[in-house]
Each structure stands twice: as structure tokens, then as C-alpha cells.
Design a protein around this motif. Sequence first.
Motif, PDB file in Angstrom:
ATOM      1  N   ILE A  57      38.629  40.650  44.748  1.00 16.51           N
ATOM      2  CA  ILE A  57      38.369  39.503  43.754  1.00 16.51           C
ATOM      3  C   ILE A  57      38.166  39.921  42.281  1.00 16.51           C
ATOM      4  O   ILE A  57      38.712  39.355  41.478  1.00 16.51           O
ATOM      5  CB  ILE A  57      37.374  38.603  44.289  1.00 16.51           C
ATOM      6  CG1 ILE A  57      37.741  37.971  45.522  1.00 16.51           C
ATOM      7  CG2 ILE A  57      37.029  37.359  43.092  1.00 16.51           C
ATOM      8  CD1 ILE A  57      36.736  37.031  46.401  1.00 16.51           C
ATOM      9  N   ALA A  58      37.107  41.036  42.191  1.00 18.00           N
ATOM     10  CA  ALA A  58      37.076  41.379  40.796  1.00 18.00           C
ATOM     11  C   ALA A  58      38.343  41.848  40.191  1.00 18.00           C
ATOM     12  O   ALA A  58      38.643  41.798  39.234  1.00 18.00           O
ATOM     13  CB  ALA A  58      35.727  42.502  40.957  1.00 18.00           C
ATOM     14  N   LEU A  59      39.076  42.702  41.187  1.00 14.19           N
ATOM     15  CA  LEU A  59      40.299  43.109  40.684  1.00 14.19           C
ATOM     16  C   LEU A  59      41.380  42.355  40.251  1.00 14.19           C
ATOM     17  O   LEU A  59      42.232  42.298  39.176  1.00 14.19           O
ATOM     18  CB  LEU A  59      40.974  44.389  41.771  1.00 14.19           C
ATOM     19  CG  LEU A  59      40.155  45.731  41.909  1.00 14.19           C
ATOM     20  CD1 LEU A  59      40.589  46.539  42.779  1.00 14.19           C
ATOM     21  CD2 LEU A  59      40.429  46.374  40.598  1.00 14.19           C
ATOM     22  N   LEU A  60      41.342  41.190  41.059  1.00 19.09           N
ATOM     23  CA  LEU A  60      42.072  39.958  40.744  1.00 19.09           C
ATOM     24  C   LEU A  60      41.893  39.308  39.403  1.00 19.09           C
ATOM     25  O   LEU A  60      42.746  38.874  38.695  1.00 19.09           O
ATOM     26  CB  LEU A  60      42.075  38.817  41.923  1.00 19.09           C
ATOM     27  CG  LEU A  60      43.618  37.967  41.830  1.00 19.09           C
ATOM     28  CD1 LEU A  60      44.594  38.441  41.828  1.00 19.09           C
ATOM     29  CD2 LEU A  60      43.418  36.884  42.977  1.00 19.09           C
ATOM     30  N   CYS A  61      40.561  39.075  38.998  1.00 22.46           N
ATOM     31  CA  CYS A  61      40.084  38.794  37.891  1.00 22.46           C
ATOM     32  C   CYS A  61      40.460  39.597  36.841  1.00 22.46           C
ATOM     33  O   CYS A  61      40.931  39.022  35.661  1.00 22.46           O
ATOM     34  CB  CYS A  61      38.579  38.472  37.958  1.00 22.46           C
ATOM     35  SG  CYS A  61      38.045  37.259  39.030  1.00 22.46           S
ATOM     36  N   GLU A  62      40.441  41.013  36.788  1.00 17.22           N
ATOM     37  CA  GLU A  62      40.852  41.829  35.728  1.00 17.22           C
ATOM     38  C   GLU A  62      42.226  41.876  35.609  1.00 17.22           C
ATOM     39  O   GLU A  62      42.725  41.657  34.327  1.00 17.22           O
ATOM     40  CB  GLU A  62      40.708  43.201  36.315  1.00 17.22           C
ATOM     41  CG  GLU A  62      40.802  44.376  35.123  1.00 17.22           C
ATOM     42  CD  GLU A  62      40.111  45.747  35.473  1.00 17.22           C
ATOM     43  OE1 GLU A  62      40.573  46.620  34.543  1.00 17.22           O
ATOM     44  OE2 GLU A  62      39.769  45.918  36.387  1.00 17.22           O
ATOM     45  N   GLU A  63      43.119  41.594  36.488  1.00 17.83           N
ATOM     46  CA  GLU A  63      44.500  41.372  36.556  1.00 17.83           C
ATOM     47  C   GLU A  63      44.853  40.186  35.453  1.00 17.83           C
ATOM     48  O   GLU A  63      45.620  40.313  34.737  1.00 17.83           O
ATOM     49  CB  GLU A  63      45.239  41.366  37.865  1.00 17.83           C
ATOM     50  CG  GLU A  63      46.676  41.120  37.855  1.00 17.83           C
ATOM     51  CD  GLU A  63      47.486  42.507  37.483  1.00 17.83           C
ATOM     52  OE1 GLU A  63      48.843  42.331  37.119  1.00 17.83           O
ATOM     53  OE2 GLU A  63      46.993  43.707  37.505  1.00 17.83           O
ATOM     54  N   ALA A  64      44.037  38.789  36.123  1.00 18.42           N
ATOM     55  CA  ALA A  64      44.491  37.852  35.261  1.00 18.42           C
ATOM     56  C   ALA A  64      43.863  37.784  33.877  1.00 18.42           C
ATOM     57  O   ALA A  64      44.551  37.500  33.053  1.00 18.42           O
ATOM     58  CB  ALA A  64      43.629  36.833  36.021  1.00 18.42           C
ATOM     59  N   GLN A  65      42.823  38.553  33.630  1.00 15.17           N
ATOM     60  CA  GLN A  65      42.536  38.801  32.295  1.00 15.17           C
ATOM     61  C   GLN A  65      43.498  39.581  31.537  1.00 15.17           C
ATOM     62  O   GLN A  65      43.888  39.028  30.290  1.00 15.17           O
ATOM     63  CB  GLN A  65      41.108  39.612  32.123  1.00 15.17           C
ATOM     64  CG  GLN A  65      40.496  39.858  30.752  1.00 15.17           C
ATOM     65  CD  GLN A  65      39.301  40.188  30.855  1.00 15.17           C
ATOM     66  OE1 GLN A  65      38.785  41.097  31.758  1.00 15.17           O
ATOM     67  NE2 GLN A  65      38.484  40.205  29.753  1.00 15.17           N
ATOM     68  N   LEU A  66      44.150  40.416  31.909  1.00 12.71           N
ATOM     69  CA  LEU A  66      45.159  41.286  31.372  1.00 12.71           C
ATOM     70  C   LEU A  66      46.231  40.758  31.206  1.00 12.71           C
ATOM     71  O   LEU A  66      47.078  40.606  30.250  1.00 12.71           O
ATOM     72  CB  LEU A  66      45.418  42.724  32.217  1.00 12.71           C
ATOM     73  CG  LEU A  66      44.437  43.746  32.242  1.00 12.71           C
ATOM     74  CD1 LEU A  66      44.743  44.725  33.262  1.00 12.71           C
ATOM     75  CD2 LEU A  66      44.148  44.144  30.708  1.00 12.71           C
ATOM     76  N   ALA A  67      46.723  39.628  32.140  1.00 21.43           N
ATOM     77  CA  ALA A  67      47.921  38.727  32.056  1.00 21.43           C
ATOM     78  C   ALA A  67      47.713  37.711  30.909  1.00 21.43           C
ATOM     79  O   ALA A  67      48.770  37.295  30.062  1.00 21.43           O
ATOM     80  CB  ALA A  67      47.943  38.044  33.287  1.00 21.43           C
ATOM     81  N   ILE A  68      46.540  37.218  30.587  1.00 22.39           N
ATOM     82  CA  ILE A  68      46.247  36.161  29.476  1.00 22.39           C
ATOM     83  C   ILE A  68      46.066  36.855  28.381  1.00 22.39           C
ATOM     84  O   ILE A  68      46.135  36.230  27.164  1.00 22.39           O
ATOM     85  CB  ILE A  68      45.290  35.316  30.017  1.00 22.39           C
ATOM     86  CG1 ILE A  68      43.870  35.823  29.778  1.00 22.39           C
ATOM     87  CG2 ILE A  68      45.630  34.474  31.082  1.00 22.39           C
ATOM     88  CD1 ILE A  68      42.672  34.899  29.979  1.00 22.39           C
ATOM     89  N   ALA A  69      45.949  38.073  28.215  1.00 23.15           N
ATOM     90  CA  ALA A  69      45.603  38.701  26.729  1.00 23.15           C
ATOM     91  C   ALA A  69      46.518  38.480  25.664  1.00 23.15           C
ATOM     92  O   ALA A  69      46.363  38.040  24.452  1.00 23.15           O
ATOM     93  CB  ALA A  69      45.116  40.214  26.992  1.00 23.15           C
ATOM     94  N   PRO A  70      47.928  38.859  26.039  1.00 23.52           N
ATOM     95  CA  PRO A  70      48.748  38.433  24.965  1.00 23.52           C
ATOM     96  C   PRO A  70      48.906  37.021  24.420  1.00 23.52           C
ATOM     97  O   PRO A  70      48.821  36.653  23.365  1.00 23.52           O
ATOM     98  CB  PRO A  70      50.203  38.861  25.572  1.00 23.52           C
ATOM     99  CG  PRO A  70      49.774  39.751  26.933  1.00 23.52           C
ATOM    100  CD  PRO A  70      48.439  39.308  27.126  1.00 23.52           C
TER     101      PRO A  70
END
Length: 94
Positions: A57-70
Motif C-alpha cells: 500500500i505504501a508503494l501504491l501511495c508513492e506511485e500515486a504521489q509521483l503521478a500527481i506531481a506534474p
Amino acid sequence: MNLVAAIEAFNQHGQPRIDLQVRRDGRTVAMLPRLGKEILVKGTPLSPHLKISSQDIALLCEEAQLAIAPGMALLESALAAMGKVARDQEDEVL
């Protein structure tokens, strides 16, 4: 917690997509494109010892965070520009 449905909803609007794969034992894994990692998103009754972990779940959260950064960077720039335009318009009125 239905991570598969959440990922499918994300994939409707997000690029690159998170690849979901159902394995032979019935578990569903997600390939996280930005992190280059695979996580478990749905277990299977055939292997009850395979459960979604807090690390998954932490990795999925990190993926989501990277996706919204731009998008967040664009939003911050647009808000700063809106503030400048509003100040410039006020200066013109005065």
C-alpha cells in the motif's frame, strides 16, 4: 478495500497506466510504472498466506504521489499566474 477497482478508475485518466495481472494462483498484482515495482493488490483463497502488506500500500501511495506531481506543479504555476494577473488588474484600476 478494493484496490483493483481504484487502480482501474485511475487508469481511465492516468498515463502511464498501472498494469494489472492475474496470476495462475488467482492473486492480482500491479506493475507500478513510475517505481518499476510489482505489488500485490488482491489475494486469493488458494493461498491465504499471500496478503496485501502495508509495504504494498505504501508503494501504491508513492506511485500515486509521483503521478500527481506534474499536475500539482502546473496547478501551483497557474495559481501564481492568476495572482499576478489579479494584482496587475488592480494596479490598472488604481
